[in-house]
Design a protein around this motif. Structure first.
Motif, short mmCIF file in Angstrom:
data_model
loop_
_atom_site.label_atom_id
_atom_site.label_comp_id
_atom_site.label_asym_id
_atom_site.label_seq_id
_atom_site.Cartn_x
_atom_site.Cartn_y
_atom_site.Cartn_z
N VAL A 231 0.86 -1.18 0.00
CA VAL A 231 0.00 0.00 0.00
C VAL A 231 0.89 1.23 0.00
O VAL A 231 1.79 1.36 0.86
N ASN A 232 0.68 2.13 -0.95
CA ASN A 232 1.48 3.35 -1.07
C ASN A 232 0.64 4.56 -0.72
O ASN A 232 -0.60 4.52 -0.74
N THR A 233 1.33 5.65 -0.42
CA THR A 233 0.62 6.90 -0.13
C THR A 233 -0.08 7.45 -1.37
O THR A 233 -1.00 8.27 -1.25
N SER A 234 0.34 7.01 -2.55
CA SER A 234 -0.35 7.46 -3.77
C SER A 234 -1.79 7.00 -3.79
O SER A 234 -2.66 7.66 -4.39
N ALA A 235 -2.09 5.85 -3.13
CA ALA A 235 -3.48 5.39 -3.06
C ALA A 235 -4.34 6.40 -2.31
O ALA A 235 -5.50 6.62 -2.66
N ALA A 236 -3.78 7.01 -1.26
CA ALA A 236 -4.52 8.03 -0.52
C ALA A 236 -4.65 9.32 -1.33
O ALA A 236 -5.68 10.00 -1.27
N ARG A 237 -3.62 9.64 -2.11
CA ARG A 237 -3.69 10.85 -2.93
C ARG A 237 -4.73 10.72 -4.03
O ARG A 237 -5.48 11.68 -4.31
#
Length: 387
Positions: A231-237
């Motif tokens: 899970v990457n922070t890009s998923a939240a972005r």
């Protein structure tokens, strides 16, 4: 499979294992499987698949051969081959779905990892197994004390005894490499059993221990989730979530696995949206994207220098302006493309009174009447003062 601790006790009161977040006796809602082929019979002349899926403590599952052709069903307690001795587990899946699971996890039927089932567990096997399981909590406390005394930077999260009580597996987490040779010696002297140390990740630790997530439900990793994807922070972005580590992190300290659940839907919806870093050039000025609403399908742009006034556009209109800029065609202003915002009538309320015509405070006694009664009582008790 339900366990005995969930049954009722005296006077019909529920017992409960008091283990918040997961089943304390290892029998309820732990990676349960629905056998949707159970009501279908095999064609004539076809033998049932001779491998069975068995679950041990928490979420540990393995495949075993039913070489003795025992009649097994989901929930049966069986004794299986182990090294050394035997182990005790619960059957979670039988039949053709086991073949599907083995193919999914890339486990060959003739693999040496697939051990065999000895027998259905006898009452003696179950008694030894439960007696060994009852020692685990006290051993965990003592093991942590020994690790702290030896100044080892590790956390012993769980202990699992083998079904015959001949071996104990210590699961631990550590950020660095740990030299636990002295620790194993002290464990062997303290607990008088064979010791095996196994390092696990923080996600695996949360899956084994279980718990309640911020959504109010049991953790996905301890109930049904078996594959841990990155899970990457890009998923939240992409989902326009605030990058707050306290809200995005789960009990394992990593990003929540549920951030990936709706990511594909957001990516499909964002295909029609232009990139937010692309500026729109008009005769009135250069416009910069300020906000994107994926659900309603709108974008808000503002001119450079006039940041207070936002202009609402659809993705099609924004792409049309970007296409005109690429072709070096002149665009007068954003107002020509702007979507008119209908002002909502705040005087009309859209909500309904779910309670009905009665007020929520209909059972409360009015305070004014009580005050009047008190004043009347005082007047009757002291008539001279009133005169």
């Amino acid at each position: 499979m339900g366990c005995s601790s969930c049954s009722t006790g005296k006077d019909g009161q529920p017992k409960g294992c008091k283990n918040n977040g997961t089943c304390g006796t290892d029998g309820c809602n732990k990676l349960t499987v629905f056998d949707w082929l159970s009501n279908m019979s095999l064609p004539g002349g076809v033998e049932p698949f001779n491998c069975v899926e068995i679950r041990f403590k928490n979420g540990r599952k393995d495949f075993f051969k039913n070489s003795e052709k025992l009649t097994l069903s989901i929930g049966d307690v069986v004794a299986v081959e182990a090294s050394p001795g035997h182990d005790v587990g619960i059957v979670t899946l039988t039949g053709e779905l086991v073949r599907v699971q083995m193919k999914k996890k890339k486990v060959a039927i003739d693999s040496p990892e697939v051990l065999k089932i000895y027998r259905k567990a006898t009452q003696r096997d179950i008694d030894i197994w439960q007696e060994a399981r009852n020692k685990e909590d006290k051993m965990k406390v003592r093991a942590r004390e020994i690790a702290i005394r030896l100044n080892l930077h590790m956390k012993i999260s769980d202990i699992e005894f083998q079904g015959d009580g001949s071996k104990a597996t210590f699961y631990y987490t550590a950020e660095e490499r740990v030299d636990f040779r002295q620790l194993i010696k002290e464990f062997a002297v303290e607990f008088s059993t064979r010791i095996e140390m196994r390092q696990i990740g923080f996600r695996q630790e949360a899956a084994r221990l279980g718990g309640i997530g911020s959504c109010g439900r049991e953790l996905c990793c301890s109930t049904w989730l078996t594959d841990f994807r990155s899970v990457n922070t890009s998923a939240a972005r992409y989902q326009q979530l605030s990058l707050n580590p306290q809200k995005l992190a789960g009990q394992c300290g990593k990003l929540k696995c549920c951030l990936n659940y709706e990511l594909d839907t957001y990516l499909d919806a964002l295909k029609d949206f232009p990139k937010t870093e692309i500026k729109l050039f008009t005769k009135k000025g250069t416009a910069v994207c300020q906000k994107t609403d994926i659900f309603q399908g709108f974008l808000w742009y503002a001119y450079e220098g006039d940041w207070m006034n936002w202009h609402k556009l659809t993705p099609e209109q924004a792409n049309k302006i970007i296409k005109a800029n690429t072709a070096r065609e002149s665009v007068n202003s954003l107002e020509e493309y702007e979507v008119l915002i209908e002002k909502e009538d705040t005087s009309k309320s859209d909500f309904n009174n779910v309670v009905g015509q009665d007020s929520l405070t209909r059972f409360d006694s009015p305070k004014s009447t009580n005050k009047k009664r008190r004043k009347n009582k005082r007047r009757k008790q002291n008539p001279s003062k009133n005169e």
